[in-house]
Enzyme design. Sequence first.
Site, PDB file in Angstrom:
ATOM      1  CG  HIS A  60      -1.666   0.811   1.119  1.00 23.52           C
ATOM      2  ND1 HIS A  60      -1.813   2.236   1.532  1.00 23.52           N
ATOM      3  CD2 HIS A  60      -3.459   0.720   0.936  1.00 23.52           C
ATOM      4  CE1 HIS A  60      -3.031   2.801   1.457  1.00 23.52           C
ATOM      5  NE2 HIS A  60      -3.550   2.283   0.535  1.00 23.52           N
ATOM      6  CG  ASP A 103      -8.814  -4.206  -3.053  1.00 22.15           C
ATOM      7  OD1 ASP A 103      -9.739  -4.055  -2.326  1.00 22.15           O
ATOM      8  OD2 ASP A 103      -8.435  -3.374  -3.431  1.00 22.15           O
TER       9      ASP A 103
HETATM   10  N1  CMC Z   1       4.362  -7.490  -4.917  1.00 20.88           N
HETATM   11  C1  CMC Z   1       5.520  -7.583  -4.740  1.00 20.88           C
HETATM   12  N2  CMC Z   1       6.345  -6.381  -5.150  1.00 20.88           N
HETATM   13  C2  CMC Z   1       5.542  -5.392  -4.763  1.00 20.88           C
HETATM   14  C3  CMC Z   1       4.301  -5.338  -4.524  1.00 20.88           C
HETATM   15  C4  CMC Z   1       3.295  -6.321  -4.905  1.00 20.88           C
HETATM   16  N3  CMC Z   1       2.652  -6.071  -4.107  1.00 20.88           N
HETATM   17  N4  CMC Z   1       3.878  -3.705  -3.827  1.00 20.88           N
HETATM   18  C5  CMC Z   1       5.057  -3.273  -3.952  1.00 20.88           C
HETATM   19  N5  CMC Z   1       6.091  -4.031  -4.304  1.00 20.88           N
HETATM   20  C6  CMC Z   1       7.311  -3.799  -4.004  1.00 20.88           C
HETATM   21  C7  CMC Z   1       8.258  -2.737  -5.149  1.00 20.88           C
HETATM   22  O1  CMC Z   1       7.969  -3.584  -6.554  1.00 20.88           O
HETATM   23  C8  CMC Z   1       9.047  -1.721  -4.905  1.00 20.88           C
HETATM   24  O2  CMC Z   1      10.891  -2.924  -4.718  1.00 20.88           O
HETATM   25  P1  CMC Z   1      11.279  -1.868  -4.654  1.00 20.88           P
HETATM   26  O3  CMC Z   1      12.243  -0.977  -3.796  1.00 20.88           O
HETATM   27  O4  CMC Z   1      12.788  -3.201  -4.878  1.00 20.88           O
HETATM   28  O5  CMC Z   1      11.983  -1.239  -6.452  1.00 20.88           O
HETATM   29  C9  CMC Z   1       8.784  -1.676  -3.524  1.00 20.88           C
HETATM   30  O6  CMC Z   1       7.633  -2.065  -3.507  1.00 20.88           O
HETATM   31  C10 CMC Z   1       7.466  -0.229  -3.589  1.00 20.88           C
HETATM   32  O7  CMC Z   1       6.623  -0.375  -4.503  1.00 20.88           O
HETATM   33  P2  CMC Z   1       6.272   1.125  -5.276  1.00 20.88           P
HETATM   34  O8  CMC Z   1       5.137   0.175  -6.136  1.00 20.88           O
HETATM   35  O9  CMC Z   1       6.992   2.161  -5.307  1.00 20.88           O
HETATM   36  O10 CMC Z   1       5.212   1.608  -3.957  1.00 20.88           O
HETATM   37  P3  CMC Z   1       4.029   2.205  -4.022  1.00 20.88           P
HETATM   38  O11 CMC Z   1       3.359   3.010  -2.954  1.00 20.88           O
HETATM   39  O12 CMC Z   1       4.702   3.181  -5.271  1.00 20.88           O
HETATM   40  O13 CMC Z   1       2.803   1.321  -4.613  1.00 20.88           O
HETATM   41  C11 CMC Z   1       0.750  -0.116  -4.562  1.00 20.88           C
HETATM   42  C12 CMC Z   1       1.188   1.014  -3.936  1.00 20.88           C
HETATM   43  C13 CMC Z   1      -0.546  -0.605  -3.958  1.00 20.88           C
HETATM   44  C14 CMC Z   1       0.349   0.220  -6.194  1.00 20.88           C
HETATM   45  C15 CMC Z   1       1.723  -1.147  -4.555  1.00 20.88           C
HETATM   46  O14 CMC Z   1       1.931  -1.851  -3.488  1.00 20.88           O
HETATM   47  C16 CMC Z   1       1.015  -2.862  -5.446  1.00 20.88           C
HETATM   48  O15 CMC Z   1       1.257  -2.531  -7.201  1.00 20.88           O
HETATM   49  N6  CMC Z   1       0.222  -4.374  -4.845  1.00 20.88           N
HETATM   50  C17 CMC Z   1      -0.212  -4.255  -5.362  1.00 20.88           C
HETATM   51  C18 CMC Z   1      -1.451  -4.203  -6.209  1.00 20.88           C
HETATM   52  C19 CMC Z   1      -2.582  -4.054  -5.244  1.00 20.88           C
HETATM   53  O16 CMC Z   1      -2.834  -5.059  -4.245  1.00 20.88           O
HETATM   54  N7  CMC Z   1      -3.529  -3.056  -4.846  1.00 20.88           N
HETATM   55  C20 CMC Z   1      -4.252  -2.829  -4.436  1.00 20.88           C
HETATM   56  C21 CMC Z   1      -3.693  -1.176  -3.127  1.00 20.88           C
HETATM   57  S1  CMC Z   1      -5.273  -1.463  -1.833  1.00 20.88           S
HETATM   58  C22 CMC Z   1      -6.829  -0.237  -2.619  1.00 20.88           C
HETATM   59  C23 CMC Z   1      -6.505   0.845  -2.643  1.00 20.88           C
HETATM   60  O17 CMC Z   1      -7.259   1.242  -2.251  1.00 20.88           O
HETATM   61  O18 CMC Z   1      -6.382   0.951  -4.055  1.00 20.88           O
END
Ligand code: CMC
Length: 440
Positions: free
Chosen positions: A319, A376
């Site tokens: 998240h 989710d």
């Molecule tokens: N699986 C594997 N690696 C992950 C995941 C995941 N689900 N989420 C983040 N990472 C890794 C990412 O690759 C990065 O690694 P590194 O530092 O080595 O580059 C690190 O964790 C930080 O990730 P980020 O993408 O920079 O983080 P963000 O804050 O931009 O993204 C997120 C947050 C929710 C989009 C992401 O965690 C994600 O894609 N999760 C899966 C989709 C999901 O479950 N979304 C629902 C969110 S809750 C409902 C809502 O309110 O929307």
Amino acid sequence: MQINPPKNSIRGMSESAKIILEGKEYDLPVITGSEKEKAIDISKLRAMTGYVTIDPGFKNTGSTKSAITFLDGEKGILSYRGYPIEQLAEKASFIEVSYLLIYGDLPNAEQLEYFSESITHHTLVHEDMKRFFEAFPTNAHPMGILSSMISSLSTFYPESQNPNRSIEDIDLTIHRLIAKLPTLAAQAHKNSMGHPLIYPNNDLSYTKNFLNMMFGMPTEDYNINPVVNDALNKLLILHADHEQNCSTSTVRVVGSSQANLFSSISAGIAALWGPLHGGANQAVIEMLESIKSSGTPLQHWVDKAKDKSDSFRLMGFGHRVYKNFDPRAKIIKKAADDVLEALGIDDPVLNIAKELEAVALKDPYFVERGLYPNVDFYSGIIYRALGIPTEMFTVMFALGRLPGWIAQWKEMVEDRAPIGRPRQIYTGANARDYVDIKNR
Ligand code: CMC
């Protein structure tokens, strides 16, 4: 010994921050929120210095002040208008929470009655809208239908397009939206099944009416299970607002151009649809189902999610704000257990979800990055147990998030927020002359 400050630096102080650019010092005000969170106010930075800030994905940017929702990602706190989410999910109705978010306080009995009755009064949608349903392909995703239908409501209520409308007119649009979104959502589902549409029943509560429109048949009464109704009420409350997330920011930005409320919400629905945001609930179940049918060990999927050359992510994990746990996921996990037990359902997908959670939570990759199951991860399992088809999961999220979007839009209008218009740092070609096509 005196240490010279670097040429460009920024130091936080209690009331102001100093920024040094090209050797020149500037004071920037520091704003403190009601929960003591702090922000450096850079709104005059460009005028003062010629510089802008850059922050892709707005990871460090507060786009607004807001009095609606507070969340502390480190401590796992979430509250609406000061009330903890745990208490609201346990004790309130979704309509009560909608009133709280939109109008700022819990309603008294009279206010709640007026609000509920007004919403009940507007649940029907114009018969002409049925023709839109007929035009969509039968396999159309319900989020695409919902976004289009909500935008088209503005054409049925042209007065909603007037940016200078009265408070009473704004309230009428708000009540219409809350009333009609469940009707349109249920009709999108019925249409995709090729089943006859069920009209709203004004004797039923908000959630019961929705369930009846989703699962009722014209030929027989639909028996609403109280366990299902309670679970739905809880899920909608838990999704009702989450401050400046992707879809809410979209609603605010679209609304900031004085586009009407229906269109602003339609844009929010489109933003929610993506699998990184609300579309994750559908993606989680699809992922768990493919894990189940593949027969490959869970570790394979965890390794795949960790592999940077592979775009696969564990859906339902991570998240932007919560880095220890998602308080909504905690409540939903328990609700999922309760619902499955009460309905006597043994869902193998839930077992895979639990095993996957256990494997990922022990893995240093997930621990170091603060990646925990989010709201989710478990919501899809409850929706499945309630008999809601997978493609409708994100529609359910939209149904829950609606009062939050409306509250944030209303706050933006009342605060007379300026039009949302970020800057950029241009990295393209420098000025060059047009070349005639035969010389390229
Ligand atoms: N699986 C594997 N690696 C992950 C995941 C995941 N689900 N989420 C983040 N990472 C890794 C990412 O690759 C990065 O690694 P590194 O530092 O080595 O580059 C690190 O964790 C930080 O990730 P980020 O993408 O920079 O983080 P963000 O804050 O931009 O993204 C997120 C947050 C929710 C989009 C992401 O965690 C994600 O894609 N999760 C899966 C989709 C999901 O479950 N979304 C629902 C969110 S809750 C409902 C809502 O309110 O929307």
